[in-house]
Design a protein around this motif. Structure first.
Motif, PDB file in Angstrom:
ATOM      1  N   ASN A   1       0.843  -1.205   0.000  1.00 42.96           N
ATOM      2  CA  ASN A   1       0.000   0.000   0.000  1.00 42.96           C
ATOM      3  C   ASN A   1       0.876   1.251   0.000  1.00 42.96           C
ATOM      4  O   ASN A   1       2.108   1.162   0.134  1.00 42.96           O
ATOM      5  CB  ASN A   1      -0.968   0.004   1.193  1.00 42.96           C
ATOM      6  CG  ASN A   1      -0.260  -0.129   2.533  1.00 42.96           C
ATOM      7  OD1 ASN A   1       0.503   0.734   2.929  1.00 42.96           O
ATOM      8  ND2 ASN A   1      -0.513  -1.236   3.225  1.00 42.96           N
ATOM      9  N   GLY A   2       0.252   2.393  -0.137  1.00 45.57           N
ATOM     10  CA  GLY A   2       0.989   3.655  -0.228  1.00 45.57           C
ATOM     11  C   GLY A   2       1.679   4.045   1.065  1.00 45.57           C
ATOM     12  O   GLY A   2       2.747   4.672   1.044  1.00 45.57           O
TER      13      GLY A   2
ATOM     14  N   ALA B   1       0.826   9.957  -3.784  1.00 47.30           N
ATOM     15  CA  ALA B   1      -0.366   9.097  -3.674  1.00 47.30           C
ATOM     16  C   ALA B   1      -1.545   9.673  -4.449  1.00 47.30           C
ATOM     17  O   ALA B   1      -2.326   8.942  -5.043  1.00 47.30           O
ATOM     18  CB  ALA B   1      -0.746   8.903  -2.207  1.00 47.30           C
TER      19      ALA B   1
ATOM     20  N   SER C   1       0.048   5.491  -4.230  1.00 50.11           N
ATOM     21  CA  SER C   1      -0.916   4.551  -3.678  1.00 50.11           C
ATOM     22  C   SER C   1      -1.861   4.104  -4.782  1.00 50.11           C
ATOM     23  O   SER C   1      -2.239   4.908  -5.635  1.00 50.11           O
ATOM     24  CB  SER C   1      -1.717   5.233  -2.564  1.00 50.11           C
ATOM     25  OG  SER C   1      -2.873   4.484  -2.240  1.00 50.11           O
TER      26      SER C   1
ATOM     27  N   ASP D   1      -5.832  -2.863  -1.814  1.00 46.19           N
ATOM     28  CA  ASP D   1      -4.708  -1.998  -1.460  1.00 46.19           C
ATOM     29  C   ASP D   1      -3.520  -2.282  -2.361  1.00 46.19           C
ATOM     30  O   ASP D   1      -3.350  -3.406  -2.838  1.00 46.19           O
ATOM     31  CB  ASP D   1      -4.307  -2.210   0.006  1.00 46.19           C
ATOM     32  CG  ASP D   1      -5.104  -1.338   0.960  1.00 46.19           C
ATOM     33  OD1 ASP D   1      -5.311  -0.148   0.640  1.00 46.19           O
ATOM     34  OD2 ASP D   1      -5.535  -1.841   2.015  1.00 46.19           O
TER      35      ASP D   1
ATOM     36  N   GLY E   1       0.607  -0.240  -3.547  1.00 49.11           N
ATOM     37  CA  GLY E   1       1.450   0.952  -3.583  1.00 49.11           C
ATOM     38  C   GLY E   1       2.694   0.696  -4.402  1.00 49.11           C
ATOM     39  O   GLY E   1       2.958  -0.433  -4.828  1.00 49.11           O
TER      40      GLY E   1
END
Length: 377
Positions: free
Chosen positions: A58-59, A165, A187, A199, A201
């Motif tokens: 994820n971010g 993001a 993200s 999710d 990133g």
């Protein structure tokens, strides 16, 4: 009812390609580390025009991995805009360092570079913390003032981690968001300019050593293979299904979505200019419009407009209700409210309108007409 960001409209358009991409992963049963992950990383690096793209879970973890690789620790200072999502400051505290919040520019919503330099000087003079990193955020899709930020970073020998993001797809003079600083992150949260169905990133850098270190850290500090662990790391991987979905979406993003969302911006702005304060895009800047955010005169007017839009089934959002320096998690840092005049005002006066590449012209006109009606009343 109108959607704030309609992900279903995008899926309907690319259903065949997305379904086929997902089915292909299921058929091959390469759910972790499948070919699609490597192919996506190559395509993303090519698009951003950097040497390395490393995907991760994820971010937030993307930023954490960079700070971990840089060895950011207790007694280090990391400079973060006050008007942003919690995770940008959270990753700093998570690695033991101290976030130093900086007020933002009223027009762009991004970190105020004059106040940034003052915060660096003040931190140096106080001598309690060692300035190490600046994390500028490309808020609402607009790249931060990276040219000035890089000048300041060089002057004080600081590293720059671009939090892209929301900025993926934006650019300054053609140089793309996520290509600034020593490293950048993005993200793939579903509502982001380029989002997956869960999710995800990514980290971008031209630094070979940093890329190799992050590639190790994200898989339990692996060495030659996953059973050779040469350092303490984390488990932070983008799964193959998400990579497959993102490959389809990246093509759509490049082919038309970025242009389409800027067309939406132009139509909104054309109809709302003079009614409310519309987004400001500096010359030579291009936004990917993660959000279309207007400013109202005061909190009463903003809240009144939001309630009025809700009555007409128009969704809107307030980013952000509470500034970073007022978050309970950072209460121990003892910030003074008077140092964040701009952020405090923005939290009371901003409102984001429905914004995505597939919104219809009729929906845009409907939103604008309701806003005009509100002010006529």
């Amino acid at each position: 009812m109108m959607e704030f960001r309609d992900l279903k409209a995008q899926y309907e358009r690319y259903k065949q390609e997305i379904d086929a991409a997902i089915q292909n992963v299921i058929t091959n049963a390469n759910f972790i580390g499948g070919n699609e992950v490597k192919e996506l990383e190559e395509q993303l690096a090519h698009y951003i025009e950097v040497k390395h793209c490393i995907t991760c879970a994820n971010g937030t973890e993307a930023m954490s991995l960079v700070l971990m690789a840089w060895g950011i620790k207790q007694s280090d200072a990391v400079f973060v805009p006050d008007f942003t999502f919690f995770s940008t400051g959270e990753v700093v505290s998570f690695c033991g360092a101290t976030p130093v919040f900086v007020d933002v520019d009223r027009d762009t919503f991004n970190i105020d570079t004059v106040k940034l330099e003052k915060a660096i000087v003040k931190t140096l003079e106080e001598g309690q913390l060692t300035p190490k990193v600046i994390i500028p955020v490309d808020l609402f899709g607009l790249p931060a003032n990276h040219i000035e930020i890089e000048r300041i970073a060089k002057k004080y020998n600081l590293l720059v981690l671009e939090d892209g993001a929301q900025g993926f797809g934006g650019n300054i003079n053609g140089k793309k968001a996520c290509s600034f600083g020593n490293a950048a992150t993005t993200s793939f949260f579903p509502a982001k300019p380029l989002g997956c169905y869960g999710d995800g990133g990514a980290i971008f850098t031209n630094d070979d050593n940093l890329a190799a270190l992050i590639s190790s850290l994200k898989i339990h500090g692996k060495g030659q293979d996953k059973y050779d662990n040469v350092r303490i790391g984390v488990n932070s991987r983008l799964d193959t299904i998400q990579a497959a979905i993102l490959k389809v979406k990246l093509k759509a993003f490049i082919d038309h979505e970025l242009d389409d969302v800027n067309g939406v911006y132009q139509l909104y702005t054309e109809k709302l200019k003079g009614i409310v304060e519309t987004p400001y895009i500096p010359e030579s800047y291009y936004s990917s419009f993660a959000q279309y955010t207007i400013k109202l005169k005061n909190k009463e007017q903003r809240d009144g407009l939001q309630a009025y839009l809700k009555e007409h089934d128009i969704p809107s959002m307030v980013y952000y209700v509470k500034p970073m320096h007022q978050q309970g998690a950072f209460a121990n840092l003892g910030y003074d409210d008077i140092d964040f005049d701009v952020t405090n005002k923005l939290c009371d006066t901003v409102l984001s309108l429905p914004m995505y590449p597939y919104i219809s012209i009729n929906d845009i006109k409907f939103v604008c007409n309701r806003i005009i009606n509100y002010f006529e009343k």
